[in-house]
Structures are given as C-alpha cells and as structure tokens.
Scaffold this active site. Structure first.
Site, PDB file in Angstrom:
ATOM      1  N   GLY A  17       0.788  -1.238   0.000  1.00 31.52           N
ATOM      2  CA  GLY A  17       0.000   0.000   0.000  1.00 31.52           C
ATOM      3  C   GLY A  17       0.815   1.280   0.000  1.00 31.52           C
ATOM      4  O   GLY A  17       0.353   2.304   0.512  1.00 31.52           O
ATOM      5  N   ASN A  19       1.351   3.092  -2.592  1.00 32.63           N
ATOM      6  CA  ASN A  19       0.588   4.033  -3.426  1.00 32.63           C
ATOM      7  C   ASN A  19      -0.624   4.578  -2.674  1.00 32.63           C
ATOM      8  O   ASN A  19      -0.988   5.735  -2.834  1.00 32.63           O
ATOM      9  CB  ASN A  19       0.171   3.374  -4.739  1.00 32.63           C
ATOM     10  CG  ASN A  19       1.311   3.374  -5.743  1.00 32.63           C
ATOM     11  OD1 ASN A  19       1.680   4.419  -6.270  1.00 32.63           O
ATOM     12  ND2 ASN A  19       1.896   2.207  -5.978  1.00 32.63           N
ATOM     13  N   ASN A 113      -6.187   3.029 -12.644  1.00 33.79           N
ATOM     14  CA  ASN A 113      -5.194   2.065 -12.161  1.00 33.79           C
ATOM     15  C   ASN A 113      -3.795   2.637 -12.353  1.00 33.79           C
ATOM     16  O   ASN A 113      -3.542   3.346 -13.325  1.00 33.79           O
ATOM     17  CB  ASN A 113      -5.328   0.768 -12.984  1.00 33.79           C
ATOM     18  CG  ASN A 113      -4.279  -0.275 -12.614  1.00 33.79           C
ATOM     19  OD1 ASN A 113      -4.070  -0.570 -11.439  1.00 33.79           O
ATOM     20  ND2 ASN A 113      -3.593  -0.833 -13.615  1.00 33.79           N
ATOM     21  N   HIS A 115       0.022   1.466 -13.138  1.00 37.38           N
ATOM     22  CA  HIS A 115       0.778   0.316 -13.622  1.00 37.38           C
ATOM     23  C   HIS A 115       2.263   0.697 -13.698  1.00 37.38           C
ATOM     24  O   HIS A 115       2.589   1.769 -14.206  1.00 37.38           O
ATOM     25  CB  HIS A 115       0.264  -0.123 -15.001  1.00 37.38           C
ATOM     26  CG  HIS A 115       0.959  -1.347 -15.496  1.00 37.38           C
ATOM     27  ND1 HIS A 115       0.660  -2.610 -15.016  1.00 37.38           N
ATOM     28  CD2 HIS A 115       1.975  -1.497 -16.369  1.00 37.38           C
ATOM     29  CE1 HIS A 115       1.462  -3.492 -15.596  1.00 37.38           C
ATOM     30  NE2 HIS A 115       2.265  -2.845 -16.421  1.00 37.38           N
ATOM     31  N   GLU A 153     -12.605  -3.027 -20.039  1.00 42.55           N
ATOM     32  CA  GLU A 153     -12.657  -4.490 -20.063  1.00 42.55           C
ATOM     33  C   GLU A 153     -11.343  -5.126 -20.523  1.00 42.55           C
ATOM     34  O   GLU A 153     -11.153  -6.330 -20.365  1.00 42.55           O
ATOM     35  CB  GLU A 153     -13.840  -4.962 -20.935  1.00 42.55           C
ATOM     36  CG  GLU A 153     -13.704  -4.744 -22.437  1.00 42.55           C
ATOM     37  CD  GLU A 153     -13.856  -3.293 -22.887  1.00 42.55           C
ATOM     38  OE1 GLU A 153     -14.112  -2.417 -22.034  1.00 42.55           O
ATOM     39  OE2 GLU A 153     -13.707  -3.037 -24.092  1.00 42.55           O
TER      40      GLU A 153
HETATM   41  C1  GAR Z   1       3.069  -0.961  -7.508  1.00 43.49           C
HETATM   42  O1  GAR Z   1       4.315  -0.925  -8.129  1.00 43.49           O
HETATM   43  C2  GAR Z   1       1.969  -0.904  -8.540  1.00 43.49           C
HETATM   44  O2  GAR Z   1       2.268  -0.068  -9.623  1.00 43.49           O
HETATM   45  C3  GAR Z   1       1.908  -2.337  -8.977  1.00 43.49           C
HETATM   46  O3  GAR Z   1       2.061  -3.079  -7.787  1.00 43.49           O
HETATM   47  C4  GAR Z   1       2.830  -2.322  -6.854  1.00 43.49           C
HETATM   48  C5  GAR Z   1       2.036  -2.212  -5.581  1.00 43.49           C
HETATM   49  O4  GAR Z   1       2.750  -1.546  -4.585  1.00 43.49           O
HETATM   50  N1  GAR Z   1       0.684  -2.618  -9.659  1.00 43.49           N
HETATM   51  C6  GAR Z   1       0.590  -3.468 -10.673  1.00 43.49           C
HETATM   52  O5  GAR Z   1       1.516  -4.150 -11.060  1.00 43.49           O
HETATM   53  C7  GAR Z   1      -0.789  -3.544 -11.328  1.00 43.49           C
HETATM   54  N2  GAR Z   1      -0.740  -4.272 -12.559  1.00 43.49           N
HETATM   55  P1  GAR Z   1       2.024  -0.870  -3.340  1.00 43.49           P
HETATM   56  O6  GAR Z   1       1.071  -1.908  -2.732  1.00 43.49           O
HETATM   57  O7  GAR Z   1       3.138  -0.554  -2.387  1.00 43.49           O
HETATM   58  O8  GAR Z   1       1.291   0.362  -3.800  1.00 43.49           O
END
Ligand code: GAR
Length: 214
Positions: A17, A19, A113, A115, A153
């Site tokens: 978490g 982000n 989202n 990424h 989607e």
């Molecule tokens: C982050 O790097 C995010 O961009 C990625 O997972 C990590 C989560 O970190 N998300 C993806 O890969 C989605 N396809 P966090 O839980 O510390 O925010």
C-alpha cells in the site's frame, strides 16, 4: 455559480500500500482538493495497506474471492460495498487482480489504475508487481516508468491519463528498478491523476445539474 462536490474515493489494494500512502499523504497536504478517500478495500487478508487505512482512520474492508466462492460473488460484494458508501471513483493502487468486463462496465470513467511500466510495454495479464520489472530488465530497455490509466474491459487497455519515464540504470535488479519507479513516478503520478479525474467528475456533475434545471 455552483460549488463542485468532492468525490468519494475507494482505494483497492492487495499489498503493502505505498501508493495508498501517497494518496493519503496528498489528501492531507491539500493536493487532492476535489477528492476524499473514504474507503480502502483489500482482496488479501492482513496486508500492510490495511494497517495504513486504520492508522489514517479510514474504513477498511477485506473481500477475499476464495472465501466468497467465485469472481461473481467477489464482485457482487464489492459492488454492494462501494454503492452503500456512495463511492464516485475507484482507484486501483497495487490491486493485483483483474476485474471482469461486467464489473468495469458498471463504472465507466470511474476506475483508474497505476501500472509500473510505460504502457503498452510490459502490461496485460501476468504483468504485475515485480514481474513487470523482471520483464523490462530481461528485454534490456533503457527507460521504463509508470502509467495511470482508466480501467475498461481490456487489462491495462484503458485510456492513458498520465505517464512518467524513469531511467533504467546499470546494475539494476527488479527490486531496485521497482523502488526507483515508485519514488520517481508512481507516488507522484497517482495523486495527480486522482485529482484530475475527481475534478473532471465533479465538473461533469455540476454541468449535468445545470442542464437538468434548464
Ligand atoms: C506498484 O508498483 C503498482 O504499480 C503495482 O504493484 C505495486 C504495488 O505496490 N501494480 C501493478 O503491477 C498492477 N498491474 P504498493 O502496494 O506498495 O502500492
């Protein structure tokens, strides 16, 4: 002149978490004036993101697909949770599961989202978390980065809102690259994109109300 309504945000998480933390910090610092984070939903039990929600006094709900029995049951519970709390915008912040077309169709322009690559590189099914950075290093790219996009989607296929490039450096490991991309791109981009989308949703709402009065 009507005042714009702050949009209610639900942040969906699956892990540490960081982000989510960036979003919470941005709101506290006044950098999310058109949004308010009112709910955190995790699809994994006991992840650190849940502790962050609690520390910040934000309601946290855990919904686990396996416990609920199916993707349909998970999404029905999620939909109910979001609607009961009058959520306007869903932010996927390290939410490492794919939402069905049925679900995303219920929230057009209302799910975003983050990424950890420059879409369309290293994205789509199977590309999440460290796997994205492993693939980028294996391909030998010299620049990677992060993307915030609308969710539709097609996994990682929705309209791009913001992107930021980050250099890949000699000696990078997936972990080092992940950390640099988080620090230099993700944690800045996600709050910025959240504010942009909240402001746009609030603006549309006011426009719709004005038209309704004509
Ligand atoms: C982050 O790097 C995010 O961009 C990625 O997972 C990590 C989560 O970190 N998300 C993806 O890969 C989605 N396809 P966090 O839980 O510390 O925010």
């Amino acid at each position: 002149m009507k005042t714009l309504r702050r949009q209610n945000i639900a942040v969906l998480v699956s892990g540490s978490g960081t982000n989510l933390q960036a979003l919470l910090d941005a709101e506290k610092a006044g950098k999310l004036p058109m949004g308010h984070i009112s709910l955190v939903v995790s699809n994994k039990k006991e992840v650190y993101a849940l502790a962050r929600a609690e520390e910040n006094g934000i309601e946290a709900v855990t919904l686990v697909k396996r416990d609920l029995g199916s993707q349909e049951a998970f999404e029905a519970a999620l939909q109910e949770t979001l609607c009961e709390r009058h959520i306007d915008l869903i932010i996927l912040a390290g939410f490492l599961a794919i939402l069905s077309a049925d679900f995303t169709a219920k929230w057009p322009g209302r799910i975003i989202n983050i990424h950890p690559s420059l879409i369309p590189s290293f994205c789509g099914p199977g590309f999440y978390g460290l796997k994205v950075h492993e693939a980028a290093l294996a391909r030998g790219v010299k620049v990677s980065g992060a993307t915030v996009h609308y969710v539709n989607e097609i996994p990682d296929g929705g309209e791009i809102i913001l992107q930021k490039a980050v250099a890949v450096l000699p000696g990078d490991t997936p972990e080092k690259l992940q950390k640099r991309i988080m620090e230099e791109a993700e944690w800045l981009l996600l709050p910025q994109a959240a504010e942009l989308v909240c402001a746009s949703l609030a603006g549309k709402e006011t426009e719709d109300e004005s038209h309704a009065e004509l």
